[in-house]
Design a protein around this motif. Sequence first.
Motif, mmCIF file in Angstrom:
data_model
loop_
_atom_site.group_PDB
_atom_site.id
_atom_site.type_symbol
_atom_site.label_atom_id
_atom_site.label_comp_id
_atom_site.label_asym_id
_atom_site.label_seq_id
_atom_site.Cartn_x
_atom_site.Cartn_y
_atom_site.Cartn_z
ATOM 1 N N UNK A 71 109.178 35.279 39.659
ATOM 2 C CA UNK A 71 110.607 35.002 39.520
ATOM 3 C C UNK A 71 111.506 36.134 40.014
ATOM 4 N N UNK A 72 110.999 37.358 40.058
ATOM 5 C CA UNK A 72 111.764 38.513 40.558
ATOM 6 C C UNK A 72 110.914 39.251 41.586
ATOM 7 N N UNK A 73 110.675 38.654 42.747
ATOM 8 C CA UNK A 73 109.713 39.236 43.698
ATOM 9 C C UNK A 73 110.102 40.608 44.263
ATOM 10 N N UNK A 74 111.351 41.019 44.100
ATOM 11 C CA UNK A 74 111.759 42.337 44.609
ATOM 12 C C UNK A 74 111.856 43.381 43.501
ATOM 13 N N UNK A 75 111.604 42.998 42.279
ATOM 14 C CA UNK A 75 111.652 43.899 41.121
ATOM 15 C C UNK A 75 110.317 44.634 41.049
ATOM 16 N N UNK A 76 110.339 45.933 41.246
ATOM 17 C CA UNK A 76 109.109 46.718 41.413
ATOM 18 C C UNK A 76 108.304 46.917 40.130
ATOM 19 N N UNK A 77 108.956 46.941 38.982
ATOM 20 C CA UNK A 77 108.270 47.296 37.728
ATOM 21 C C UNK A 77 107.043 46.436 37.415
ATOM 22 N N UNK A 79 104.977 44.911 39.276
ATOM 23 C CA UNK A 79 103.872 45.174 40.209
ATOM 24 C C UNK A 79 103.078 46.399 39.755
ATOM 25 N N UNK A 80 103.798 47.445 39.383
ATOM 26 C CA UNK A 80 103.118 48.665 38.937
ATOM 27 C C UNK A 80 102.509 48.473 37.548
ATOM 28 N N UNK A 81 103.234 47.817 36.649
ATOM 29 C CA UNK A 81 102.703 47.567 35.311
ATOM 30 C C UNK A 81 101.425 46.725 35.368
ATOM 31 N N UNK A 82 101.422 45.735 36.246
ATOM 32 C CA UNK A 82 100.239 44.881 36.425
ATOM 33 C C UNK A 82 99.064 45.714 36.945
ATOM 34 N N UNK A 83 99.348 46.657 37.828
ATOM 35 C CA UNK A 83 98.317 47.559 38.339
ATOM 36 C C UNK A 83 97.705 48.366 37.202
ATOM 37 N N UNK A 84 98.563 48.965 36.376
ATOM 38 C CA UNK A 84 98.069 49.762 35.247
ATOM 39 C C UNK A 84 97.158 48.916 34.353
ATOM 40 N N UNK A 102 100.844 44.810 47.425
ATOM 41 C CA UNK A 102 102.145 45.350 47.022
ATOM 42 C C UNK A 102 102.678 46.339 48.043
ATOM 43 N N UNK A 103 101.842 47.264 48.470
ATOM 44 C CA UNK A 103 102.292 48.263 49.446
ATOM 45 C C UNK A 103 102.717 47.599 50.751
ATOM 46 N N UNK A 104 102.037 46.527 51.128
ATOM 47 C CA UNK A 104 102.353 45.815 52.372
ATOM 48 C C UNK A 104 103.594 44.935 52.264
ATOM 49 N N UNK A 105 103.904 44.449 51.061
ATOM 50 C CA UNK A 105 104.937 43.427 50.935
ATOM 51 C C UNK A 105 106.166 43.799 50.117
ATOM 52 N N UNK A 106 106.083 44.810 49.292
ATOM 53 C CA UNK A 106 107.213 45.174 48.447
ATOM 54 C C UNK A 106 107.949 46.351 49.065
ATOM 55 N N UNK A 107 109.196 46.104 49.455
ATOM 56 C CA UNK A 107 109.985 47.138 50.145
ATOM 57 C C UNK A 107 110.087 48.440 49.365
ATOM 58 N N UNK A 108 110.317 48.346 48.078
ATOM 59 C CA UNK A 108 110.556 49.545 47.278
ATOM 60 C C UNK A 108 109.335 49.969 46.465
ATOM 61 N N UNK A 112 103.577 56.769 45.945
ATOM 62 C CA UNK A 112 102.957 57.878 45.222
ATOM 63 C C UNK A 112 102.225 57.369 43.984
ATOM 64 N N UNK A 113 102.865 56.495 43.228
ATOM 65 C CA UNK A 113 102.225 55.959 42.023
ATOM 66 C C UNK A 113 100.992 55.130 42.375
ATOM 67 N N UNK A 114 101.091 54.341 43.437
ATOM 68 C CA UNK A 114 99.935 53.520 43.818
ATOM 69 C C UNK A 114 98.777 54.381 44.307
ATOM 70 N N UNK A 115 99.072 55.445 45.052
ATOM 71 C CA UNK A 115 97.997 56.349 45.469
ATOM 72 C C UNK A 115 97.382 57.053 44.270
ATOM 73 N N UNK A 116 98.199 57.403 43.300
ATOM 74 C CA UNK A 116 97.673 58.003 42.081
ATOM 75 C C UNK A 116 96.714 57.046 41.373
#
Length: 173
Positions: A71-77, A79-84, A102-108, A112-116
């Motif tokens: 529902x909020x495909x440009x909201x970054x939070x 994506x990262x929370x799901x990763x955690x 995510x890295x390929x499709x999410x502009x923002x 750094x967090x994803x590499x971590x």
Amino acid sequence: MESLSFYENQFIKADSLISEGNSADAKELLEEILSQYPDFGKAHNHLGWIYYNKLSDYERGIYHYKLAMKFEPKYAAPYLNYTYLLIDIGRYAEAKEHIKFTISNLENADNSSYNSELGRMAEYENQYSAAYNYYKEAQKNALNPNFIDNMKANMKRVKDKMSIFEKLKLKLK
């Protein structure tokens, strides 16, 4: 049905309640918002966070994170929370695919967090050279001094776990 702006204000209250450590009242408020606006992605993200972090209900956390991303495909939070969440429950293959997407499709996307997180998975899998390189990459683009210090500590910890041959390879680069 009340106006969306009322529920946006309610969402802000729920966010404040979470910050204050009052997850129970925040959960009730978020559920009320979603009963009126089931496509309110940010509310799904916050509810997913509560299910994951406070209630250890991973499946419901996943469910709400997926709705938040839908529902909020440009909201970054979310994506990262799901990763955690995926990493914490040991679903590394899914987490790696999700990060790649995510890295390929999410502009923002916060690279750094994803590499971590890629480094964390590599470390869990005893792939210390890969972990070291992910942490180094995470540090390279980071701006937060605490995050940078954490990446340095991660690199030192991983280096201490490496065999002598892995350490030599690092020096040869």
